[in-house]
Enzyme design. Structure first.
Site, mmCIF file in Angstrom:
data_model
loop_
_atom_site.group_PDB
_atom_site.id
_atom_site.type_symbol
_atom_site.label_atom_id
_atom_site.label_comp_id
_atom_site.label_asym_id
_atom_site.label_seq_id
_atom_site.Cartn_x
_atom_site.Cartn_y
_atom_site.Cartn_z
ATOM 1 N N HIS A 355 0.833 -1.208 0.000
ATOM 2 C CA HIS A 355 0.000 0.000 0.000
ATOM 3 C C HIS A 355 0.864 1.252 0.000
ATOM 4 C CE1 HIS A 355 -3.090 2.910 1.418
ATOM 5 N NE2 HIS A 355 -3.784 2.253 0.517
ATOM 6 N N CYS A 356 1.964 1.197 0.748
ATOM 7 C CA CYS A 356 2.835 2.386 0.874
ATOM 8 C C CYS A 356 3.551 2.732 -0.429
ATOM 9 C CB CYS A 356 3.906 2.155 1.927
ATOM 10 S SG CYS A 356 3.311 1.565 3.496
ATOM 11 N N ILE A 357 3.711 1.773 -1.324
ATOM 12 C CA ILE A 357 4.471 2.059 -2.565
ATOM 13 C C ILE A 357 3.551 2.308 -3.760
ATOM 14 C CG2 ILE A 357 6.492 0.767 -1.747
ATOM 15 C CD1 ILE A 357 5.611 -1.368 -4.005
#
Ligand code: KQY
Length: 369
Positions: A355-357
């Site tokens: 999700h963070c990338i």
């Protein structure tokens, strides 16, 4: 494209839920050797898998430094678009634009101030000037105007919205000293609601244990759809995650969303604690000003850090006995989406996960009155 000084909510814009339809996804190529071991080579392989997998379902754009452009272009599938873009690291969820839409089929970007998760207080690297320009560049590529906030620090991973007026955050992150220490909780609530088109903020106390982002909500809890959330969970009372998850459960059980609905809460067991190995630690360059990666440190592993896309879920897995349960739990919660498990330890080692990338671009649509 124009920089706007008005307020998205007053202009009729809202951030859609991630589960709503997308027109595409953005990713930044990893390469900095003081965050990614072995010069980023193992992480690059996983980013390729993430980009190529998502690219089967929606348009993917990978932003790459000039030094890595040719390598990334060679490694990524031909259906993935590759563009040159300066950056400080590869967390586009956090430094990228948050896209908002209106009912007339228009889109704009929100360009929050980015300070590397805490600036000079407890930020993760210095400088972050190129990351802070990524959101504007995405808006140029999407050909949309943007709202720039010079007075408010926020990362995209620190918010989740239901698209119907509710935004969920953690106190641990949004009230941290390195973000907006001069603002009251009420002022922060107003800013969130104004720029995301929301009416209600749900404040979890904390995120995942040892999360270097000061407890981003996107590692802890997510909206499956309006009125339904999935929460990272452990039944082990000796795990420092235990109290965090139980506090969040208790809080959410007693809350309602912007539409007055009680929330249905689904528990998603975290993997068995994952620690950095000696070999992994030794592969990361030591640089003053960048968070070190020490052998034995516990990583902030959570299945909640998945990406919800058009017809699929890109789910981080860790080679852990809980992987299968996470796949089955999410398949039940998302019967119409294919679960795409991706072995993501190399992303986790960098401090985040799938999700963070990633950062979605919503599909705009005209809503009939
Ligand atoms: O959103 C995230 N989890 C980003 C983490 C940044 C890590 C930088 N080392």
């Amino acid at each position: 494209m124009k920089r706007l000084n008005t307020i998205p909510k007053e202009d009729g814009f809202r951030m859609p839920g991630e589960f709503e339809e997308h027109s595409g996804t953005y990713i930044i190529w990893p390469e900095r050797p003081d965050n990614w071991r072995l010069g980023g080579k193992p992480a690059q392989k996983v980013f390729v898998e993430v980009a190529n997998t998502i690219g089967k379902y929606e348009k993917v754009t990978v932003c790459v430094s000039k030094e890595q452009f040719s390598n990334a272009r060679t490694e990524l599938a031909p259906y993935v678009k590759v563009v040159e873009m300066s950056n400080n690291d590869s967390w586009i969820r956090d430094c990228g634009a948050t896209f908002v839409v209106n009912d007339k089929g228009e889109m704009r970007g929100v360009d929050w101030k980015f300070n590397s998760w805490g600036g000079l207080v407890d930020g993760l690297y210095f400088p972050w000037d190129q990351d802070d320009k990524v959101a504007q560049k995405m808006c140029e590529l999407e050909q949309v105007d943007s709202y720039r906030l010079n007075d408010f620090v926020l990362e995209g991973g620190s918010i989740h919205v239901d698209g119907e007026g509710t935004v969920m955050v953690t106190e641990e992150c949004l009230l941290s000293k390195g973000r907006n220490p001069e603002m009251t909780k009420e002022e922060i609530e107003k800013k969130l609601c104004d720029y995301l088109g929301c009416e209600k903020v749900l404040w979890l106390k904390e995120g995942i244990y040892n999360d270097e982002t000061n407890g981003h909500v996107d590692n802890m809890c997510n909206f499956v759809k309006p009125g339904e959330v999935v929460l990272a969970w452990t039944d082990d009372p000796t795990d420092p995650q235990y109290q965090r998850s139980h506090d969040a459960y208790q809080y959410l059980s007693n809350e309602t969303d912007a539409k007055g609905r009680k929330l249905v809460i689904h528990k998603l067991l975290t993997p068995t604690p994952i620690l950095i190995t000696k070999e992994e630690s030794e592969g990361v360059d030591s640089v003053e000003g960048t968070l070190p990666r020490e052998e034995g440190d516990r990583l902030a592993a959570s299945y909640v850090n998945y990406y919800t896309g058009n017809g699929f879920i890109a789910l981080p897995v860790f080679g852990d006995p809980h992987d299968q349960l996470a796949i089955e739990t999410l398949q039940k919660l998302y019967p119409d989406r294919k679960i795409e498990p991706i072995y993501a330890r190399e992303i986790l080692l960098g401090g985040g996960n799938i999700h963070c990338i990633t950062q979605q671009v919503p599909k705009v649509k005209v809503v009939d009155e």
